[in-house]
Write a protein that holds these residues in place. Sequence first.
Motif, PDB file in Angstrom:
ATOM      1  N   LEU A   1      -2.775  -1.060  -2.924  1.00  0.00           N
ATOM      2  CA  LEU A   1      -3.024   0.384  -2.923  1.00  0.00           C
ATOM      3  C   LEU A   1      -1.717   1.154  -3.018  1.00  0.00           C
TER       4      LEU A   1
ATOM      5  N   SER B   1      -9.004   9.170   3.591  1.00  0.00           N
ATOM      6  CA  SER B   1      -8.873   7.721   3.479  1.00  0.00           C
ATOM      7  C   SER B   1      -8.010   7.329   2.298  1.00  0.00           C
ATOM      8  N   ASP B   2      -8.067   6.089   1.962  1.00  0.00           N
ATOM      9  CA  ASP B   2      -7.296   5.561   0.847  1.00  0.00           C
ATOM     10  C   ASP B   2      -8.091   5.625  -0.450  1.00  0.00           C
TER      11      ASP B   2
ATOM     12  N   ALA C   1      -6.101   6.693  -3.433  1.00  0.00           N
ATOM     13  CA  ALA C   1      -5.203   5.623  -3.868  1.00  0.00           C
ATOM     14  C   ALA C   1      -5.994   4.557  -4.601  1.00  0.00           C
TER      15      ALA C   1
ATOM     16  N   ARG D   1      -3.118  -3.371   1.426  1.00  0.00           N
ATOM     17  CA  ARG D   1      -2.024  -2.415   1.634  1.00  0.00           C
ATOM     18  C   ARG D   1      -1.077  -2.392   0.438  1.00  0.00           C
TER      19      ARG D   1
END
Lengths: 211, 211
Positions: free
Chosen positions: B26, B108-109, B112, B23
């Motif tokens: 990112l 989604s991530d 990132a 977390r």
Amino acid sequence: MMASQETARSRAKRAQIQRGATRVFLAGGFAGATTDAIAKAAGVSKQTLYVYYRTKEQLMVDVLDTLLSRLNRDHAVLDAERPTGSLSELRETLTTLACEVLQALTDSDYLALARVIIADSPQVPEIGRLWAQTITGGVRPIVAELLERARDHEVIGAVDVEAATRMFVGGVLTYILPDGIVATAGKPVAAPPRERVERLVDLFLRAVSTD
Amino acid sequence: MMASQETARSRAKRAQIQRGATRVFLAGGFAGATTDAIAKAAGVSKQTLYVYYRTKEQLMVDVLDTLLSRLNRDHAVLDAERPTGSLSELRETLTTLACEVLQALTDSDYLALARVIIADSPQVPEIGRLWAQTITGGVRPIVAELLERARDHEVIGAVDVEAATRMFVGGVLTYILPDGIVATAGKPVAAPPRERVERLVDLFLRAVSTD
DNA sequence: CACATATCAAACTGAACAGTACGGTTTGGT
DNA sequence: ACCAAACCGTACTGTTCAGTTTGATATGTG
């Protein structure tokens, strides 16, 4: 002698600072650039740095702004009226355009510039705004205009110009991205040989040609 | 009881640290992530962090490695045999594939993740290597394989598969890049409507169709 | 229970670094 | 020559942060 006047001298100093700062910022981004390194690279005392710019962040924004404006000027050159009167003219125009863009991206610091912008836009929001204003336009409108002109002259069919533009620009950019944008130690990206670009253009022309 | 054994307990703690660190990394990249923030996000003492990872850099490499492996697993799913037996099957396959990829990228991530990799690869060289090993392959080989299969079954003409792959993949990616990769405050990128993708696929099929 | 191992919270250390203060030197106009 | 502004180098300040130390607490095992 008035205060806060932009004399020839101060303009030169500011440019000198910009040049040094550009090198340092492009090499290491915002976090990787120390004000000491910038001052040294510019051949200027740290004090003077802070006479011309209130903070490191402001300096960076100014540097990126200048670089992006310059890039826009270059694009303007690319935009110069290009012949699209016949199919072979269009082929030549697209091939040359693609080669020039690829060359510019691999030759210059533009990839480093893109990397820095991507890296630091979360921390320096102003950068994201600069990007949106200058790049998001980018090459795509130029190509779109070319294609529209060709379509109007019935050199190509009544295709979806937006989709066609994306296909062409995207196809060309795959030669540089994603590999060029990530720093892989000591392996500079090279523009593909013209022959490859020609094959891409030929395939593209099959898609947009009048049947 | 042996030393340096990977017990169930230690495996769980390591995963817990990874989740928290993911977390934080990112969100802010390497420089933007403090070890204090990571410890807090993981619900773990800073000390424990350094029991499992020798340095912040090592932790980041592990986190990115895990994320990239997971992404590769997802790609493997995308790779599942897709029908290319007829032109309409190929059209459906390409459209769905493109939509799935665009959806994954915007949902989604992954954007990132890409941003962080691009941002920090100069400072953490190991990251560049990870990228080269996992992403550079990417979607392109999958599409290339699809197209080769279709060509072998004479669904499409004897086109240059490499150029065709670049055109298709590049065209699709223009919907996400360059705008998605730069953080522009609070404006998340959206995947284009399926209709747009369909028009792109149709145009593409004109290029590769048997005449 | 006794003992070892894992974890925690909090304070500490040392380095890096943005931004400032200061005293001396150069530059350019008059 | 004289003056004022611009500039230089160096040293300082305050802060942030990776990594460590300390000493207490939890957990599980024979």
